[in-house]
Design an enzyme around this catalytic site. Sequence first.
Site, short mmCIF file in Angstrom:
data_model
loop_
_atom_site.label_atom_id
_atom_site.label_comp_id
_atom_site.label_asym_id
_atom_site.label_seq_id
_atom_site.Cartn_x
_atom_site.Cartn_y
_atom_site.Cartn_z
N LYS A 121 18.57 15.98 16.14
CA LYS A 121 19.70 15.30 16.78
C LYS A 121 20.19 16.15 17.94
O LYS A 121 20.58 17.30 17.76
CB LYS A 121 20.86 15.06 15.81
CG LYS A 121 21.93 14.11 16.41
CD LYS A 121 23.26 14.20 15.72
CE LYS A 121 24.11 15.33 16.24
NZ LYS A 121 24.58 15.13 17.66
N GLU A 147 23.42 28.83 11.57
CA GLU A 147 23.79 29.88 12.52
C GLU A 147 25.11 29.44 13.11
O GLU A 147 25.18 28.48 13.88
CB GLU A 147 22.71 30.05 13.58
CG GLU A 147 22.84 31.37 14.35
CD GLU A 147 23.68 31.23 15.60
OE1 GLU A 147 24.88 31.57 15.52
OE2 GLU A 147 23.16 30.80 16.63
N CYS A 159 27.84 32.34 20.94
CA CYS A 159 28.25 32.79 19.60
C CYS A 159 28.18 34.30 19.45
O CYS A 159 28.85 34.88 18.58
CB CYS A 159 27.38 32.12 18.54
SG CYS A 159 25.62 32.43 18.73
N GLU A 176 37.41 32.55 17.03
CA GLU A 176 36.39 32.41 18.08
C GLU A 176 36.96 31.58 19.22
O GLU A 176 37.42 30.45 19.02
CB GLU A 176 35.13 31.75 17.51
CG GLU A 176 33.99 31.71 18.50
CD GLU A 176 32.70 31.17 17.90
OE1 GLU A 176 31.62 31.69 18.24
OE2 GLU A 176 32.78 30.24 17.08
#
Length: 507
Positions: free
Chosen positions: A199, A274, A308, A405
Site C-alpha cells: 500500500k 520500524e 525517523c 518526535e
Amino acid sequence: MADASDAAIFGPSKAALAFLAEAHGQLIGEAFVEGRGETLIEVEDPATEQVIAKVRASSAEDLDQAVAAARKAFKGWSRTSGADRARIMLRFADLLERDADKLAEIETLENGMPIALSGATIKGFCADYVRYYAGLATKLEGSTIPARANGREALDLLVYTVREPVGVVGAIVPWNVPVSMIILKLAPALASGCTLVLKSAEVTPLTSILVARLWLEAGGPPGVFNLIHGLGHEVGAALVSHPGVDKITFTGSTAVGKEIVRAVSHDLKRVTLELGGKSPFVIFPDADLADAIPSAAMACFFLSGQNCMAGTRLFVHEKVLEPVLEGLAQTAAYLKVGPGLDPTTMIGPLVSARQKGRVLEHVEAAAAEGARLAYAGGVPAGPGHYVAPTIYADVTPDMRLAREEVFGPVLGVQSFGDDDEALLSAINATTYGLSGSVWTRDLSRAHRMARAIDSGQVGVNIHAALSPETPFGGNRQSGWGREFGREGIDSYLKTKAVSVNLGVIPA
C-alpha cells in the site's frame, strides 16, 4: 534564500508533466487498473500547494483481488530458484538506475525533498540495496543438527532445517522517502520467495506506480508484486486484517504501529515495525567541532527533519556549548530553503499543511515551556509548506521538544557536565530507541557510550550510517525487528526442522 519567483522557475519537465497527466492505477497481477474505492486522493506539490495528480483509492474488492493474485503467484515464486529470482532482481536494479532521474523528479514533486537528495538516494542506495538482497537469494541455507530424539542416538537420525518464505506480505510505507521505503520492503521479500501487496503512502502514491512498472519491465512474474492505494485507516487497516496476508511490514508512526499490533492479535500475523525515534546526538568537549557541528545540524535538518533517525536531541558538553550553538546557527543560515526542484535547495518544504501545523505546534510549545530560541531561519515568500530550520537551547528533559518526535527541522539542545551516568540517564530517558551518535576522540569513552545507549544503531563520529549490509531497526517503542543486512531477510523466512529416522547403522 529563495523568493517566490524561484518556485516558478523550477517547474516539472515535459516527461514529468506527461506522466502526471496519465491515469494512475493500481497493479493487480499483471495489469494496471483504476481503483474502485470511493476516495479520490489529490496529490499535492508541497512547494506550490497545487494538485498535480489524482489517484483513485482501492476498494475492498480490489484488495481481495490483489491478495488473491499474490497467493496464486506465491506457489510459483516460492519454488523459483534463488538464482532465477536474483536474475530478475538484478534487471530490476539496473532499471532503477536507468530511470533514477525520472523517479527522483516525481518523488520531489509529490514529497518536496530536494532533487539533489532524491536523485542521490535513488542512484546511490536503491539499486545497490536490491543487488544486495539479490545476492542473498542464493544463500538462504539451513543446517544439519547432530540431534538425539525419542531415545535414538544422533547417528540414527538425520536432522536438518529448511528456510522457507512466510507467504504473502502486506507492506505499508510512509511518505518521507517514498522510493527508498518501497525498495526497503520489496527487495528482501522478493529475495526470500515471498509475494507482496504494497500500500503506497496516501500523500505520495505516484513513485510507487513507476517502481511497479519497472518491476514488470524487469520480467517480474504477475502477482509477485501488487500495488494498492488508499487512506491508512481504510485500505491500510483492511490490508493488516486481511486473512490472506501472512506478514505485515510497516514503517511509520509509533501510534499506528501499536494499532497494527492490536489488529493482528486475532490471527497472530508476523509483524515487522520500524517506528518513531528521538535520537540523541552527543558532543563531548574533545570532539572535532569542525566535523561535529555541521553533522549535528544535518542530522536534524536532513529531509526537513522528516526522518525517523533525525538527531533532534542534541547533548552538548557545557565547555563547548556556546561555540557549538554559534556554529549551528551559522550552518543553519547557510542551508538554502526553497522548492525541491531547485538544484541548489538544501531544505525543501514539509510534505503537507497538516505536517507543517504539527511542527509549528512543537515550536510554539518549546517557547511556551521556556526554551531559549537560538536560531530561527527564514522561508521563501509565497506558497509552500515551509518551516525554517529552528534551534532551541536550554531544553530540559521534561519539555515536549525533548520527549516527542517532531518530524520537522526543529533542534533541541541540552547541556551536560562531567557526570557520564547522569548523561546516560538523560539520553535513555525516552520511550524511543532507534538511532544515535557519540562524538569524541576518546575511543574508550566512545565504546562505553555506544554500549550503554539503548538504541538499535549508534554511530561514533558519524550519524545515521545506513548501508544495505548494516542491520537497522529500533528498540522499545521504535519498533520490532530489523531491516537491512542479513537480519533484514530473516523476518520473511520461517524455519522448518526435518527429522529422518535412518534406523540402526550396523557395527
